[in-house]
Design an enzyme around this catalytic site. Sequence first.
Site, short mmCIF file in Angstrom:
data_model
loop_
_atom_site.label_atom_id
_atom_site.label_comp_id
_atom_site.label_asym_id
_atom_site.label_seq_id
_atom_site.Cartn_x
_atom_site.Cartn_y
_atom_site.Cartn_z
N SER A 252 0.65 -0.98 0.05
CA SER A 252 -0.18 0.04 -0.08
C SER A 252 0.96 1.12 0.03
CB SER A 252 -0.82 0.05 1.17
OG SER A 252 -0.23 0.24 2.34
N LYS A 253 0.29 2.32 -0.57
CA LYS A 253 1.24 3.28 -0.76
C LYS A 253 1.52 4.11 0.59
CE LYS A 253 -2.83 5.92 -2.49
NZ LYS A 253 -3.70 6.35 -3.53
N ARG A 254 0.83 3.80 1.37
CA ARG A 254 0.95 4.45 2.72
C ARG A 254 2.34 3.89 3.49
NH1 ARG A 254 -4.22 4.16 2.15
NH2 ARG A 254 -5.31 6.29 1.80
N GLU A 506 -5.92 1.61 -3.41
CA GLU A 506 -4.73 1.23 -3.99
C GLU A 506 -4.57 0.70 -5.36
OE1 GLU A 506 -1.85 1.68 -2.65
OE2 GLU A 506 -2.60 2.57 -0.80
#
Length: 506
Positions: A252-254, A506
């Site tokens: 995930s981009k987080r 995502e």
Amino acid sequence: MTVRTRIAPSPTGDPHVGTAYVALFNYCFAKKNGGQFLLRIEDTDQTRSTRESEAAILRSLRWLGLSWDEGPDVGGPHASYRQSERTAIYKEHCERLIEAGHAFRCFCTAERLAELRKVQLANSPITGYDGLCRGLSPAEAQKKIDAGQPFVVRMNVPREGVCVIPDLLRGPIEIDWRNVDMQVLLKSDGMPTYHLANVVDDHLMRITHVLRGEEWISSAPKHLLLYRYFGWEAPQLCHLPLLRNPDKSKLSKRKNPTSILYYERMGFLPEALLNYLGRMAWSMPDNAEKFTLDQMIEHFDLQRISLGGPVFDVEKLSWLNGRWIREDLTPDQFADRVAQWALNREFLMPVVPLVQGRIERLSDLGPLTGHFFAGVPNPPPPADFDGKKLAGDDVRKVLMWGLWHADALKAWKADLLSEALRTSADKLGYKLRDFLRPFFMAIAGTPVATPLFETMEILGRDISRARLRKALESLGGVSQKQEKEWRPEFEAAFRASAAEALEITE
Ligand code: GLU
């Protein structure tokens, strides 16, 4: 039979490394078998799909060295390869299902469905449509249509028994039909859902093998049922294991940059990134770590895919990239790569207006523009982040707001950034200058630099986000508790964009 595979991205955001991973496997499988690989754009979600996203996906996949035999930009015998241009086809197919009794019009209102869900959640583990409108006679349905009542079309799904999904990697997977919802096929605006459009297109485009992420396993029963209703042979299914963060959660981009654009801007070589993606869940017979696309095709075999969650580890990718840079480029090629990466007109032109008016000698450019060529460097020492008006916790708070904007903003454009950050300063009661200081430090490493919003646009969402995150970490990070405390204020200030944030998947 000619093997035909496809990648079917939805153009709803930045090009994702997961899309490249699935595309690569489909490409290798098709080429290994002397077949064809297609690209189809699944843009039936009109509110979230954009042409910019589509263009970026095509460009990124080409940058990586993949190409397709048929697609929206190259055409082909089954054009259009963009679902939004095929709505008449889906409508007609939906009619066929209704006539055969495999689908029905559903007039239930959003309120009724919400109420139904509430009751179901309280009473049983199974939620989903209860089939009320399935019982309507054609005459009753017609009466409602004539009265102008909006409707969707849902598919009939058996309530008993088990659906067996033959999966090339996992063997038969069993899912109880009662856990499968009576899926909406056509929305009230006449647009198809993913399920209908995907099945109709895979059939009409003569797709023989569907290699896709494992998150689609739960959709497979609906798809197989649709194939049966239409009287078509289903393609062979193969669900690839999802890419994971080093902590094994879903990529995930987080936690990790996921956009291909990030890896391009960071100066990864496309062949190294492709090589690394090829090592996700797959291995060469001799376990070689470094291999080309051609070598991967030569040895490609679905049976060499392993189901353990492949970890996308940026450190390992960097190591592999270093090997490609050191071992495979002549000095001439190296110079060419650097030029292609950033020392070219296309990259420099947006930077020019930010610097031309500020310099006396061309050599002033180095110190003034270093941050455009720097990836995600170590931030300045924590004490340098403190300004006269904003220090300590407040610095971390405004940077956190910046990170939330990086998730929420619809597009990464200077004017939107300007609006978001000006409003933030206002809501938090800071003068813009004071508010922006930590951002200058995080993004450019100095309090005086090229104009911030334009600079962030040029760097891109992912590099900007990574620098903000690294700065925050260097300042001690933000605990979950603190995030929870700060979040409501942000959400109150940006109700609309916060809601959007939830929509950006995502
Ligand atoms: N449009 C879907 C996606 O975004 C395609 C899934 C599939 O391959 O069936 O991934």
